[in-house]
Design a protein around this motif. Structure first.
Motif, mmCIF file in Angstrom:
data_model
loop_
_atom_site.group_PDB
_atom_site.id
_atom_site.type_symbol
_atom_site.label_atom_id
_atom_site.label_comp_id
_atom_site.label_asym_id
_atom_site.label_seq_id
_atom_site.Cartn_x
_atom_site.Cartn_y
_atom_site.Cartn_z
ATOM 1 N N LEU A 50 -21.376 -42.020 18.976
ATOM 2 C CA LEU A 50 -22.300 -41.217 18.193
ATOM 3 C C LEU A 50 -22.038 -39.749 18.421
ATOM 4 O O LEU A 50 -21.438 -39.360 19.423
ATOM 5 N N LEU A 51 -22.508 -38.958 17.480
ATOM 6 C CA LEU A 51 -22.503 -37.504 17.579
ATOM 7 C C LEU A 51 -23.943 -37.056 17.401
ATOM 8 O O LEU A 51 -24.639 -37.541 16.507
ATOM 9 N N THR A 52 -24.383 -36.141 18.243
ATOM 10 C CA THR A 52 -25.755 -35.644 18.110
ATOM 11 C C THR A 52 -25.811 -34.174 18.494
ATOM 12 O O THR A 52 -25.122 -33.741 19.409
ATOM 13 N N THR A 53 -26.645 -33.446 17.782
ATOM 14 C CA THR A 53 -26.842 -32.038 18.106
ATOM 15 C C THR A 53 -28.138 -31.801 18.857
ATOM 16 O O THR A 53 -28.330 -30.740 19.428
ATOM 17 N N ILE A 76 -18.246 -33.235 9.213
ATOM 18 C CA ILE A 76 -19.673 -33.058 8.947
ATOM 19 C C ILE A 76 -20.412 -32.552 10.177
ATOM 20 O O ILE A 76 -21.180 -31.597 10.101
ATOM 21 N N CYS A 77 -20.188 -33.184 11.317
ATOM 22 C CA CYS A 77 -20.863 -32.752 12.547
ATOM 23 C C CYS A 77 -20.100 -31.588 13.171
ATOM 24 O O CYS A 77 -18.872 -31.606 13.210
ATOM 25 N N PRO A 78 -20.813 -30.602 13.682
ATOM 26 C CA PRO A 78 -20.127 -29.460 14.285
ATOM 27 C C PRO A 78 -19.404 -29.842 15.572
ATOM 28 O O PRO A 78 -19.748 -30.831 16.224
ATOM 29 N N GLU A 79 -18.408 -29.050 15.920
ATOM 30 C CA GLU A 79 -17.646 -29.260 17.155
ATOM 31 C C GLU A 79 -18.549 -29.223 18.388
ATOM 32 O O GLU A 79 -18.214 -29.779 19.420
ATOM 33 N N THR A 80 -19.692 -28.570 18.272
ATOM 34 C CA THR A 80 -20.609 -28.442 19.406
ATOM 35 C C THR A 80 -21.485 -29.687 19.611
ATOM 36 O O THR A 80 -22.193 -29.777 20.601
ATOM 37 N N ALA A 81 -21.440 -30.627 18.676
ATOM 38 C CA ALA A 81 -22.245 -31.848 18.811
ATOM 39 C C ALA A 81 -21.788 -32.640 20.021
ATOM 40 O O ALA A 81 -20.600 -32.731 20.320
ATOM 41 N N ALA A 82 -22.744 -33.217 20.724
ATOM 42 C CA ALA A 82 -22.425 -34.092 21.842
ATOM 43 C C ALA A 82 -21.784 -35.358 21.293
ATOM 44 O O ALA A 82 -22.264 -35.931 20.315
ATOM 45 N N PHE A 83 -20.692 -35.790 21.934
ATOM 46 C CA PHE A 83 -20.011 -37.020 21.554
ATOM 47 C C PHE A 83 -20.282 -38.011 22.669
ATOM 48 O O PHE A 83 -20.027 -37.713 23.842
ATOM 49 N N MET A 84 -20.809 -39.172 22.307
ATOM 50 C CA MET A 84 -21.256 -40.129 23.314
ATOM 51 C C MET A 84 -20.794 -41.529 22.932
ATOM 52 O O MET A 84 -20.493 -41.799 21.771
#
Length: 143
Positions: free
Chosen positions: A95-98, A130-138
């Protein structure tokens, strides 16, 4: 009474997603996805999707209506998404989350470097643009 039902990204689901500031621009492409809605007395109060990139999966669009946040709906949707993914053959759910990393950490997700993404995930629209590079990748290994 709460119940889960399979849904498509219809107007009702899209309204919840856009209201929460979540992306929807890629939901019309051909990527295989499974969505589930959470209903309270036949009213949609949340939704979640899983994009299938077997044997990996990408958790998509977990959203809860503002009036139902903090009442366990998010955790219930996450649990349902993990079961949908596992039933479809997903071993690792990414997942990706900001803004929701603490929720996912509490449910066993760990942070990983974006460079560790399998090609099928890194090539998804969500990951690659779509998700920014700063999004947490988990990621979480599903049983």
């Amino acid at each position: 009474m709460r119940s889960f039902k399979p849904v498509t990204p219809n107007a009702e689901v899209l309204s919840l997603l856009t209201g929460a500031g979540l992306p929807t621009s890629d939901l019309k492409d051909s990527a295989p996805r499974r969505f589930c809605g959470l209903y309270q007395d036949d009213v949609l109060i949340g939704a979640v999707g899983v994009e299938l990139h077997l044997p990996a999966g990408l958790l998509r669009s977990l959203v809860v209506a503002p009036s139902h946040r903090g009442l366990g709906a998010g955790a219930a949707l996450l649990d349902r998404a993990e079961r949908l993914a596992a039933d479809a053959g997903v071993r690792d759910l990414f997942l990706l989350t900001t803004n929701s990393a603490p929720l996912f950490e509490r449910h066993g997700y760990r942070h990983v470097a974006r460079a560790e993404a399998p090609p099928s995930i890194s090539q998804s629209q969500q990951f690659s643009g779509i998700c920014p590079e700063t999004a947490a990748f988990m990621v979480k290994r599903l049983e």
